[in-house]
Write a protein that holds these residues in place. Structure first.
Motif, PDB file in Angstrom:
ATOM      1  N   MET A 177      42.548  29.373  40.926  1.00  0.00           N
ATOM      2  CA  MET A 177      43.153  30.642  41.331  1.00  0.00           C
ATOM      3  C   MET A 177      44.087  30.426  42.516  1.00  0.00           C
ATOM      4  O   MET A 177      45.130  31.078  42.602  1.00  0.00           O
ATOM      5  CB  MET A 177      42.065  31.657  41.675  1.00  0.00           C
ATOM      6  CG  MET A 177      41.272  32.141  40.472  1.00  0.00           C
ATOM      7  SD  MET A 177      39.845  33.143  40.961  1.00  0.00           S
ATOM      8  CE  MET A 177      40.657  34.431  41.904  1.00  0.00           C
ATOM      9  N   ALA A 178      43.695  29.535  43.436  1.00  0.00           N
ATOM     10  CA  ALA A 178      44.565  29.254  44.583  1.00  0.00           C
ATOM     11  C   ALA A 178      45.879  28.634  44.133  1.00  0.00           C
ATOM     12  O   ALA A 178      46.900  28.782  44.813  1.00  0.00           O
ATOM     13  CB  ALA A 178      43.853  28.322  45.568  1.00  0.00           C
ATOM     14  N   SER A 200      32.124  38.705  39.977  1.00  0.00           N
ATOM     15  CA  SER A 200      33.128  39.142  40.953  1.00  0.00           C
ATOM     16  C   SER A 200      34.350  38.231  40.929  1.00  0.00           C
ATOM     17  O   SER A 200      35.495  38.711  41.024  1.00  0.00           O
ATOM     18  CB  SER A 200      32.515  39.163  42.358  1.00  0.00           C
ATOM     19  OG  SER A 200      31.407  40.048  42.425  1.00  0.00           O
ATOM     20  N   ILE A 201      34.118  36.921  40.774  1.00  0.00           N
ATOM     21  CA  ILE A 201      35.240  35.973  40.701  1.00  0.00           C
ATOM     22  C   ILE A 201      36.086  36.269  39.465  1.00  0.00           C
ATOM     23  O   ILE A 201      37.326  36.257  39.516  1.00  0.00           O
ATOM     24  CB  ILE A 201      34.714  34.528  40.668  1.00  0.00           C
ATOM     25  CG1 ILE A 201      34.162  34.137  42.051  1.00  0.00           C
ATOM     26  CG2 ILE A 201      35.809  33.556  40.265  1.00  0.00           C
ATOM     27  CD1 ILE A 201      35.205  33.994  43.125  1.00  0.00           C
ATOM     28  N   ASN A 202      35.422  36.550  38.337  1.00  0.00           N
ATOM     29  CA  ASN A 202      36.164  36.857  37.105  1.00  0.00           C
ATOM     30  C   ASN A 202      36.981  38.137  37.268  1.00  0.00           C
ATOM     31  O   ASN A 202      38.142  38.214  36.855  1.00  0.00           O
ATOM     32  CB  ASN A 202      35.198  36.997  35.933  1.00  0.00           C
ATOM     33  CG  ASN A 202      34.538  35.678  35.561  1.00  0.00           C
ATOM     34  OD1 ASN A 202      35.095  34.616  35.806  1.00  0.00           O
ATOM     35  ND2 ASN A 202      33.361  35.737  34.981  1.00  0.00           N
ATOM     36  N   GLU A 203      36.373  39.169  37.857  1.00  0.00           N
ATOM     37  CA  GLU A 203      37.099  40.418  38.081  1.00  0.00           C
ATOM     38  C   GLU A 203      38.269  40.198  39.041  1.00  0.00           C
ATOM     39  O   GLU A 203      39.367  40.732  38.830  1.00  0.00           O
ATOM     40  CB  GLU A 203      36.149  41.479  38.632  1.00  0.00           C
ATOM     41  CG  GLU A 203      35.090  41.936  37.628  1.00  0.00           C
ATOM     42  CD  GLU A 203      34.135  42.944  38.228  1.00  0.00           C
ATOM     43  OE1 GLU A 203      34.233  43.212  39.447  1.00  0.00           O
ATOM     44  OE2 GLU A 203      33.287  43.476  37.480  1.00  0.00           O
ATOM     45  N   HIS A 209      45.600  38.308  38.429  1.00  0.00           N
ATOM     46  CA  HIS A 209      46.524  37.981  37.341  1.00  0.00           C
ATOM     47  C   HIS A 209      47.391  39.190  37.002  1.00  0.00           C
ATOM     48  O   HIS A 209      48.610  39.084  36.833  1.00  0.00           O
ATOM     49  CB  HIS A 209      45.717  37.538  36.115  1.00  0.00           C
ATOM     50  CG  HIS A 209      46.566  36.990  35.025  1.00  0.00           C
ATOM     51  ND1 HIS A 209      46.132  36.852  33.732  1.00  0.00           N
ATOM     52  CD2 HIS A 209      47.853  36.539  35.029  1.00  0.00           C
ATOM     53  CE1 HIS A 209      47.111  36.343  32.999  1.00  0.00           C
ATOM     54  NE2 HIS A 209      48.153  36.155  33.763  1.00  0.00           N
ATOM     55  N   GLU A 210      46.729  40.356  36.907  1.00  0.00           N
ATOM     56  CA  GLU A 210      47.475  41.577  36.594  1.00  0.00           C
ATOM     57  C   GLU A 210      48.476  41.910  37.701  1.00  0.00           C
ATOM     58  O   GLU A 210      49.633  42.260  37.425  1.00  0.00           O
ATOM     59  CB  GLU A 210      46.490  42.726  36.401  1.00  0.00           C
ATOM     60  CG  GLU A 210      47.126  44.040  36.010  1.00  0.00           C
ATOM     61  CD  GLU A 210      46.114  45.152  35.825  1.00  0.00           C
ATOM     62  OE1 GLU A 210      46.532  46.300  35.601  1.00  0.00           O
ATOM     63  OE2 GLU A 210      44.906  44.868  35.896  1.00  0.00           O
ATOM     64  N   GLU A 213      51.371  39.464  37.541  1.00  0.00           N
ATOM     65  CA  GLU A 213      52.282  39.774  36.440  1.00  0.00           C
ATOM     66  C   GLU A 213      53.176  40.964  36.795  1.00  0.00           C
ATOM     67  O   GLU A 213      54.381  40.951  36.523  1.00  0.00           O
ATOM     68  CB  GLU A 213      51.484  40.070  35.171  1.00  0.00           C
ATOM     69  CG  GLU A 213      50.900  38.824  34.506  1.00  0.00           C
ATOM     70  CD  GLU A 213      50.225  39.145  33.201  1.00  0.00           C
ATOM     71  OE1 GLU A 213      49.940  40.354  32.961  1.00  0.00           O
ATOM     72  OE2 GLU A 213      49.972  38.219  32.414  1.00  0.00           O
ATOM     73  N   LYS A 214      52.563  42.004  37.400  1.00  0.00           N
ATOM     74  CA  LYS A 214      53.367  43.154  37.808  1.00  0.00           C
ATOM     75  C   LYS A 214      54.407  42.747  38.852  1.00  0.00           C
ATOM     76  O   LYS A 214      55.561  43.196  38.801  1.00  0.00           O
ATOM     77  CB  LYS A 214      52.462  44.247  38.364  1.00  0.00           C
ATOM     78  CG  LYS A 214      51.583  44.930  37.314  1.00  0.00           C
ATOM     79  CD  LYS A 214      50.757  46.026  37.941  1.00  0.00           C
ATOM     80  CE  LYS A 214      49.896  46.730  36.894  1.00  0.00           C
ATOM     81  NZ  LYS A 214      49.051  47.786  37.506  1.00  0.00           N
ATOM     82  N   LEU A 215      53.980  41.899  39.795  1.00  0.00           N
ATOM     83  CA  LEU A 215      54.909  41.448  40.826  1.00  0.00           C
ATOM     84  C   LEU A 215      56.041  40.635  40.218  1.00  0.00           C
ATOM     85  O   LEU A 215      57.214  40.786  40.600  1.00  0.00           O
ATOM     86  CB  LEU A 215      54.153  40.613  41.860  1.00  0.00           C
ATOM     87  CG  LEU A 215      54.970  40.129  43.061  1.00  0.00           C
ATOM     88  CD1 LEU A 215      55.516  41.309  43.846  1.00  0.00           C
ATOM     89  CD2 LEU A 215      54.111  39.247  43.959  1.00  0.00           C
TER      90      LEU A 215
END
Length: 458
Positions: A177-178, A200-203, A209-210, A213-215
């Motif tokens: 993720m980093a 919590s890590i998955n959420e 990610h969402e 993607e928006k950014l």
């Protein structure tokens, strides 16, 4: 990370397990002999009481078997003392010379059934039993130590792997993720705190990610807008450069004619003739300036969808307006317009765009040519098609037809060169794709409008 966490956990659990085993074995070492002695003492007291009961019911001459059986069962030492305090034999009841004897742990007085003399039964426990327990503990020490170490190492290794494996997976996913890699997913579905952490890590991964993607989408749109704005600025510069070029020549002509008439030089003495020419040039400049103002208004419009426009009625009006002009140029016009077709936009601007296309088709068609205008709905969109035949545009001119001040005839006899440029601005403002191409017998222009299902839609 993996080696450090697993080794630390394994070492800590091994030390704890060995410590517990040593403490447990130490407790056995300390308390087991004492507990064994107390238990043996209770059993010996109970067995002594039973012996005394049997002796009280037995005759003195028959007590030998009772004494021997007691010694065989308990392994204890027995001695008798008469009522005079003298030590006597258990078999002959004769006095025994005084000698070293072990201190009695249990003393029980009794009388035989056939005698009145009272005896004192003294029972002494042998210390060999406690020594046997200690020797057994010593002998079992290597085996117990080996089993304790094996169990400690095995359980510590299993528990360290079981505990650290999900933590290491979570750490691996966090590292990904980093690096902005959100393709990894933690598979732990446990119900404990580690499972909650994995969830919590998955959420967090999904939300990051969402958000990313928006950014990225917003960044892409911003880059597109910047690029569009740069292109607009470039076109404005070219447009104003073209305006200055287009205005320079007619203004120079008018100024020259007016100065010639003022000075009364040569042909300019005929003022009426050159005043008429100057007026004609100024009228064309006035029309040219109006088109420039329209371009500036379109550029500032921003493409807002104001309301549904009836394209069917708009195209019919244009056909009626250009019918006389086409007849004057000996060009036939044919229109096929479907009813009830609506699209978003400004009616005045859309009429200007469609009028420029139809007007150009009529103007640039030779005598006895045919101009066909079609408006129809196909596959959820409205297609406006304008075809003039026979006609032809050179292939090198096609990509530049919608540029400002570009004239395909290169003679400058028709218009200011802004008509198709204005058409392109209007269609791009309302996001209407359009094409122009040569066909087998003519030239075809097509515009693709997004259909509005209901004319009252907002």
């Amino acid at each position: 990370m993996r080696k450090k966490l697993t080794q630390k956990t394994f070492l800590l659990l091994t030390i704890l397990s060995l410590t517990v085993c040593l403490l447990a074995y130490g407790c056995i070492w300390v308390f087991l002999p004492n507990a064994g002695q107390r238990r043996a003492r209770r059993e010996l007291e109970q067995r002594t009481q039973e012996l005394v009961k049997e002796l009280r019911l037995a005759q003195a001459g028959r007590s030998e078997e009772l004494f021997l059986e007691f010694i065989r069962e308990t392994g204890a030492q027995l001695s008798l003392q008469n009522d005079k305090g003298q030590r006597v034999s258990m078999f002959t009841f004769q006095e025994i010379p005084a000698g070293a004897q072990q201190e009695a742990a249990i003393r029980q007085p009794f009388k035989f059934a056939d005698a009145d003399e009272e005896y004192l039964l003294m029972v002494s426990d042998l210390p060999e039993r406690a020594n046997e327990i200690m020797r057994a503990i010593w002998r079992s020490l290597p085996l117990v130590t080996g089993i304790a170490m094996l169990l400690s190492f095995g359980s510590a290794w299993f528990f360290s792997c079981y505990t650290t494996r999900p933590v290491l997976r979570i750490n691996h996913i966090a590292s990904k993720m980093a690096e902005l890699d959100f393709s990894w997913y933690c598979p732990d579905v446990r119900e404990d705190e580690i499972g909650m952490l994995a969830k919590s890590i998955n959420e967090l991964s999904d939300k990051l990610h969402e958000a990313l993607e928006k950014l990225q989408q917003q960044n892409t749109r911003l880059e597109d807008e910047i690029q569009i704005e740069k292109e607009r600025e470039r076109r404005r510069m070219l447009f104003f450069s073209g305006i200055s070029h287009e205005l320079k020549t007619p203004l120079a002509i008018v100024i020259g004619q007016i100065e010639g008439m003022q000075a009364g030089i040569g042909v300019y003495k005929d003022r009426d003739r050159y005043l008429a020419r100057s007026a004609q040039i100024l009228h064309s400049l006035n029309a040219f300036i109006k088109e420039i103002l329209m371009v500036s208004k379109i550029d500032l419009a921003g493409g807002e969808k104001e309301r549904p426009v009836c394209l069917s009625g708009l195209v019919r009006e244009l056909l009626a307006e250009y019918e006389g002009y086409a007849e004057f140029l000996e060009v036939s016009m044919d229109g096929e317009v479907a009813d009830g077709l609506y699209a978003y936009g400004d009616e005045r601007l859309l009429k200007k765009a469609a009028g420029n296309i139809i007007g150009n088709a009529v103007t640039h068609s030779p005598a006895d040519a045919a101009v066909k205008v079609e408006l129809a709905a196909r596959e959820g969109e409205i297609r406006l098609t304008v075809t003039n035949a026979p006609a032809h545009i050179e292939e090198e001119d096609l990509p530049h037809l919608f540029e400002a001040f570009y004239r395909a005839d290169h003679a400058g006899e028709h218009g200011s060169g802004l008509g198709l440029y204005i058409t392109r601005l209007i269609l791009e403002t309302y996001q209407v794709p359009h094409t122009i191409e040569n066909t087998a017998d003519g030239v075809r222009f097509t515009a693709f409008f997004q259909a509005v299902a209901d004319k009252n839609s907002q």
